[in-house]
Write a protein that holds these residues in place. Sequence first.
Motif, PDB file in Angstrom:
ATOM      1  N   HIS A   9     -17.131 -10.393 -41.469  1.00 36.42           N
ATOM      2  CA  HIS A   9     -18.345 -10.517 -40.649  1.00 36.42           C
ATOM      3  C   HIS A   9     -18.796  -9.122 -40.246  1.00 36.42           C
ATOM      4  CE1 HIS A   9     -15.169 -10.501 -37.449  1.00 36.42           C
ATOM      5  NE2 HIS A   9     -16.066  -9.796 -36.764  1.00 36.42           N
ATOM      6  N   THR A  11     -20.754  -7.288 -36.834  1.00 38.21           N
ATOM      7  CA  THR A  11     -21.171  -7.531 -35.449  1.00 38.21           C
ATOM      8  C   THR A  11     -22.141  -6.436 -35.011  1.00 38.21           C
ATOM      9  OG1 THR A  11     -19.215  -8.794 -34.890  1.00 38.21           O
ATOM     10  CG2 THR A  11     -20.350  -7.713 -33.066  1.00 38.21           C
ATOM     11  N   HIS A 220     -19.551  -3.130 -35.410  1.00 35.49           N
ATOM     12  CA  HIS A 220     -18.390  -2.998 -36.300  1.00 35.49           C
ATOM     13  C   HIS A 220     -18.545  -3.857 -37.539  1.00 35.49           C
ATOM     14  CE1 HIS A 220     -17.041  -6.415 -33.679  1.00 35.49           C
ATOM     15  NE2 HIS A 220     -16.584  -6.893 -34.821  1.00 35.49           N
ATOM     16  N   ALA A 222     -16.167  -6.103 -40.133  1.00 29.90           N
ATOM     17  CA  ALA A 222     -14.850  -6.741 -40.271  1.00 29.90           C
ATOM     18  C   ALA A 222     -14.583  -7.077 -41.727  1.00 29.90           C
ATOM     19  CB  ALA A 222     -14.786  -8.011 -39.425  1.00 29.90           C
ATOM     20  N   TYR A 258      -8.428  -3.936 -34.786  1.00 34.11           N
ATOM     21  CA  TYR A 258      -9.558  -2.991 -34.799  1.00 34.11           C
ATOM     22  C   TYR A 258      -9.044  -1.567 -34.961  1.00 34.11           C
ATOM     23  CZ  TYR A 258     -11.910  -6.986 -32.690  1.00 34.11           C
ATOM     24  OH  TYR A 258     -12.399  -8.245 -32.443  1.00 34.11           O
ATOM     25  N   GLU A 268     -12.744  -3.704 -38.437  1.00 36.78           N
ATOM     26  CA  GLU A 268     -11.866  -4.770 -37.966  1.00 36.78           C
ATOM     27  C   GLU A 268     -11.229  -5.405 -39.197  1.00 36.78           C
ATOM     28  OE1 GLU A 268     -14.091  -7.718 -35.763  1.00 36.78           O
ATOM     29  OE2 GLU A 268     -12.505  -9.233 -35.915  1.00 36.78           O
TER      30      GLU A 268
HETATM   31 ZN    ZN Z   1     -15.638  -8.680 -35.147  1.00 40.95          ZN
END
Ligand code: ZN
Length: 313
Positions: A9, A11, A220, A222, A258, A268
């Motif tokens: 993902h 963010t 961030h 991931a 993280y 992440e």
């Molecule tokens: Zn995240």
Amino acid sequence: MPTVHGIHHVTVISGDAQENLDFYAGVLGLRLVKRTVNQDAPDTYHLFYADAEGTPGTDLTFFPWPRMAPARLGVGLSVEVAFSVAPASLPWWQERLAQHGVQVEPPTTRFGETVLPLADPHGLRLALVATDAPIATIPWERSPVPAEHQLRGMHSVRLWEHNLAATADFLAAKLGFTPAGSEDGWHRYAVDGGGAGKWVDVQELPEERRGAWGTGGIHHVAWCVADTPEEMAVRAAVASAGLQPTPQIDRFWFKSVYFREPGGVLFELATDGPGFGVDEDKATLGEQLILPPWLEPRRAEIEAGLPPLRMPV
Ligand code: ZN
């Protein structure tokens, strides 16, 4: 060697939560699969948009912080997230985005694929990439976007870095990426052989100032790991590079570690499971405010402090 397996993902910090919901659910047609709060700042939402089931690799999440200043683009940040669409869908999207007054650039070509760059209402740089890669996403039947045109998960992320070699060496040695070509100053790296969701593009900008988080900026990126053993193995590799990964943190829908990569971008590691159905019915994902157990006793206070959200029609 343990490696990551693609984007899990991304963010982002957004402006107003309702404007964010109207754009991602109402215009881009993603499903709001989780409506929760920032676990570290429960007076703000954390909104998760994805395909119908929240498949890893489809998920763009937001912290709406409308009082924050706009992001300052610069090195040490991820500066764009691209989604895959079917090649035949690109003209359809051009027309839809124009109808909704979205800021769209002319189509361009990157690494042999046609790309439509655009910006969301708070300045986040997005792109739609025409690719006929096999569909690993599940269409959302109540989306305003017809199934054949829906976004098909993330294609790639783009990073700006002060020093290409430091990040490239880390991506290769610790996360399992391999070089996949260079074009127009962008260097592409692939994991698991590459393909949609398995690319990261890096541009070296030695003179550029350092970026700063803010609205419209990526917080961030991931990366997928299968499970806790794989996450801990990649975590150990990250630590062996002299970086400082956090302990594993339980985010309920996945487990996270993280760290900042050598150029400063916050990364992440996130496990594929258990997924968004773990704490609510898949049929009604995103309709209720979900809180982590330790915040449940404060539900009334938290709900009162959050702006009401209205699903776009
Ligand atoms: Zn995240």
